[in-house]
Write a protein that holds these residues in place. Structure first.
Motif, PDB file in Angstrom:
ATOM      1  N   ILE A  47      -6.003  39.469  34.721  1.00 15.06           N
ATOM      2  CA  ILE A  47      -5.160  39.003  33.708  1.00 15.06           C
ATOM      3  C   ILE A  47      -5.996  38.732  32.266  1.00 15.06           C
ATOM      4  CG2 ILE A  47      -3.810  36.710  33.146  1.00 15.06           C
ATOM      5  CD1 ILE A  47      -2.954  36.710  36.202  1.00 15.06           C
ATOM      6  N   VAL A  48      -7.191  38.182  32.343  1.00 12.14           N
ATOM      7  CA  VAL A  48      -7.682  37.890  31.226  1.00 12.14           C
ATOM      8  C   VAL A  48      -8.059  39.168  30.450  1.00 12.14           C
ATOM      9  CG1 VAL A  48      -9.778  37.197  30.595  1.00 12.14           C
ATOM     10  CG2 VAL A  48      -8.829  35.707  32.207  1.00 12.14           C
ATOM     11  N   TYR A  49      -8.487  40.095  31.179  1.00 18.05           N
ATOM     12  CA  TYR A  49      -8.508  41.363  30.614  1.00 18.05           C
ATOM     13  C   TYR A  49      -7.363  42.112  29.897  1.00 18.05           C
ATOM     14  CZ  TYR A  49     -11.431  45.632  29.655  1.00 18.05           C
ATOM     15  OH  TYR A  49     -12.203  46.695  29.132  1.00 18.05           O
ATOM     16  N   ALA A  50      -6.386  42.009  30.765  1.00 20.43           N
ATOM     17  CA  ALA A  50      -5.051  42.466  29.999  1.00 20.43           C
ATOM     18  C   ALA A  50      -4.640  41.639  28.730  1.00 20.43           C
ATOM     19  CB  ALA A  50      -4.108  42.529  31.178  1.00 20.43           C
ATOM     20  N   LEU A  51      -4.679  40.289  28.770  1.00 18.78           N
ATOM     21  CA  LEU A  51      -4.254  39.489  27.464  1.00 18.78           C
ATOM     22  C   LEU A  51      -5.180  39.751  26.644  1.00 18.78           C
ATOM     23  CD1 LEU A  51      -3.403  36.112  29.553  1.00 18.78           C
ATOM     24  CD2 LEU A  51      -2.183  37.998  28.659  1.00 18.78           C
ATOM     25  N   ARG A  52      -6.521  40.113  26.505  1.00 24.08           N
ATOM     26  CA  ARG A  52      -7.298  40.176  25.559  1.00 24.08           C
ATOM     27  C   ARG A  52      -7.336  41.656  25.029  1.00 24.08           C
ATOM     28  NH1 ARG A  52     -13.126  38.235  28.177  1.00 24.08           N
ATOM     29  NH2 ARG A  52     -13.112  36.086  27.896  1.00 24.08           N
ATOM     30  N   SER A  53      -6.845  42.770  25.841  1.00 21.91           N
ATOM     31  CA  SER A  53      -6.403  44.073  25.393  1.00 21.91           C
ATOM     32  C   SER A  53      -5.063  44.275  24.539  1.00 21.91           C
ATOM     33  CB  SER A  53      -6.620  44.859  26.390  1.00 21.91           C
ATOM     34  OG  SER A  53      -7.924  45.025  27.063  1.00 21.91           O
ATOM     35  N   ILE A  90      -9.025  48.136  44.752  1.00 21.99           N
ATOM     36  CA  ILE A  90      -7.790  47.661  45.179  1.00 21.99           C
ATOM     37  C   ILE A  90      -7.192  46.877  44.423  1.00 21.99           C
ATOM     38  CG2 ILE A  90      -6.887  46.235  47.195  1.00 21.99           C
ATOM     39  CD1 ILE A  90      -8.380  48.941  47.988  1.00 21.99           C
ATOM     40  N   ALA A  91      -6.209  47.453  43.651  1.00 19.79           N
ATOM     41  CA  ALA A  91      -5.558  46.824  42.233  1.00 19.79           C
ATOM     42  C   ALA A  91      -4.461  46.025  43.066  1.00 19.79           C
ATOM     43  CB  ALA A  91      -5.205  47.823  41.233  1.00 19.79           C
ATOM     44  N   THR A  92      -4.138  44.892  42.015  1.00 21.71           N
ATOM     45  CA  THR A  92      -2.891  44.066  41.959  1.00 21.71           C
ATOM     46  C   THR A  92      -2.027  44.414  41.051  1.00 21.71           C
ATOM     47  OG1 THR A  92      -3.156  42.367  40.621  1.00 21.71           O
ATOM     48  CG2 THR A  92      -4.541  42.343  42.730  1.00 21.71           C
ATOM     49  N   PRO A  93      -0.844  43.963  40.753  1.00 21.93           N
ATOM     50  CA  PRO A  93       0.013  44.244  39.935  1.00 21.93           C
ATOM     51  C   PRO A  93      -0.460  43.782  38.450  1.00 21.93           C
ATOM     52  CG  PRO A  93       1.405  43.365  41.661  1.00 21.93           C
ATOM     53  CD  PRO A  93      -0.088  43.361  41.929  1.00 21.93           C
ATOM     54  N   PHE A  94      -1.283  42.923  38.424  1.00 20.01           N
ATOM     55  CA  PHE A  94      -1.879  42.616  37.244  1.00 20.01           C
ATOM     56  C   PHE A  94      -3.072  43.508  36.669  1.00 20.01           C
ATOM     57  CE2 PHE A  94      -0.557  38.267  38.970  1.00 20.01           C
ATOM     58  CZ  PHE A  94       0.305  38.128  37.997  1.00 20.01           C
ATOM     59  N   ALA A  95      -3.401  44.425  37.439  1.00 13.87           N
ATOM     60  CA  ALA A  95      -4.437  45.233  36.701  1.00 13.87           C
ATOM     61  C   ALA A  95      -3.574  46.461  36.050  1.00 13.87           C
ATOM     62  CB  ALA A  95      -4.916  46.098  38.153  1.00 13.87           C
ATOM     63  N   SER A  96      -2.182  46.213  36.217  1.00 14.01           N
ATOM     64  CA  SER A  96      -1.572  47.507  35.445  1.00 14.01           C
ATOM     65  C   SER A  96      -1.756  47.552  33.952  1.00 14.01           C
ATOM     66  CB  SER A  96       0.073  47.143  35.424  1.00 14.01           C
ATOM     67  OG  SER A  96       0.490  45.948  35.115  1.00 14.01           O
ATOM     68  N   HIS A  97      -2.122  46.525  33.431  1.00  8.40           N
ATOM     69  CA  HIS A  97      -2.267  46.490  31.934  1.00  8.40           C
ATOM     70  C   HIS A  97      -3.681  46.049  31.586  1.00  8.40           C
ATOM     71  CE1 HIS A  97       2.086  46.551  32.201  1.00  8.40           C
ATOM     72  NE2 HIS A  97       2.170  46.846  30.881  1.00  8.40           N
TER      73      HIS A  97
END
Length: 275
Positions: free
Chosen positions: A77-83, A159-166
């Motif tokens: 989540i943190v990585y996605a929100l930063r990107s 092993i991704a979760t839905p939050f890895a999607s972005h």
């Protein structure tokens, strides 16, 4: 995107946010508005559908897999929100070109010489065009000159979760979204249909990271679902496609998902429990 911008101007931005003397068609105002709208929209889609998928579809047993990282969900989540804000910068430039009338988007069904059949066919062609574009862009991002710098961060999640999607590097995220934005500059597309497809591709991106490997038997080797994409994260050189397996089969990168052969992550966990 001009439909969203018009609605925002009419109901919020003109009466409550911007000075009355700042014209709605002024380029700087449009760019600023599009930046805010794009970021809020991306954030809402990601958090809403990611959360729904995580709590109602994702199998939390997968978090016991040895390759599931410590604090992984929070890190995704943190990585996605930063990107996302950085991904939005070039995206807004393309949306701005659409708003200024440089695309082939049209307002009314009557504006298409093919009517409703044209709308339906454009949806299919959008899916096949973007699937092809993403396949080759995704495959290029696995080249040694690009992978470590841009695409490797997304492969942290084996092993991704839905939050890895972005959870992409900004360059990676934008490059893989580029076919969606290029399509309406090349082919006619109804504006409401485009908005619907934009939401769909975001939801689909979440779905192929949700760990739910169920696909109708007849479509198992046609649809690129979560089972295929899980193997992409695990084995690296396979299943680059987005919706379909067509280009993987053409490009020699198709791999039958291990989950369909009794060798997937769930099977690995089951064997661990039996020991």
């Amino acid at each position: 995107m001009d439909l969203v911008l018009d609605a925002a101007d009419r109901h919020l931005l003109t009466p409550y946010v911007y000075p009355t003397g700042w014209p709605e068609s002024e380029p700087c105002r449009q760019l600023l508005s599009l930046f805010v709208i794009t970021n809020l929209g991306a954030l809402a889609l990601y958090l809403l559908f990611g959360t729904l998928s995580y709590y109602f579809i994702f199998d939390h047993e997968l978090k016991k897999h040895p390759q599931f990282l410590e604090n992984q969900v929070r890190r995704e989540i943190v990585y996605a929100l930063r990107s996302l804000p950085w991904i939005s910068v070039p995206t807004v430039a393309l949306f701005f070109a659409e708003v200024r009338g440089y695309s082939k988007l049209y307002d009314n069904i009557e504006d298409s010489p093919y009517g409703w059949s044209g709308v339906f066919l454009s949806m299919l062609s959008f899916l096949f065009f973007t699937d092809m574009g993403i396949y080759w862009i995704h495959r290029a991002l696995h080249h040694k000159l690009l992978y470590k710098r841009f695409h490797k961060p997304h492969h942290l999640w084996k092993i991704a979760t839905p939050f890895a999607s972005h959870a992409f590097h900004p360059v990676d995220g934008f490059m893989q979204s580029l076919p969606y934005h290029v399509y309406p500059f090349l082919f006619p597309l109804h504006k409401v249909t485009y908005l619907g497809l934009y939401i769909f591709v975001n939801v689909w991106t979440i779905s192929i990271h949700d760990g739910d490997y169920r696909v109708p038997c007849l479509l198992r080797h046609v649809i690129n679902g979560s089972a295929h994409h899980t193997d992409h994260h695990l084995y690296f050189d396979y299943n680059y496609g987005q919706y379909f397996t067509l280009w993987d089969k053409i490009g020699g990168s198709y791999k039958s998902p291990t989950a369909f052969e009794g060798k997937g992550p769930h099977d690995y966990l089951r064997k661990l429990r039996e020991k």
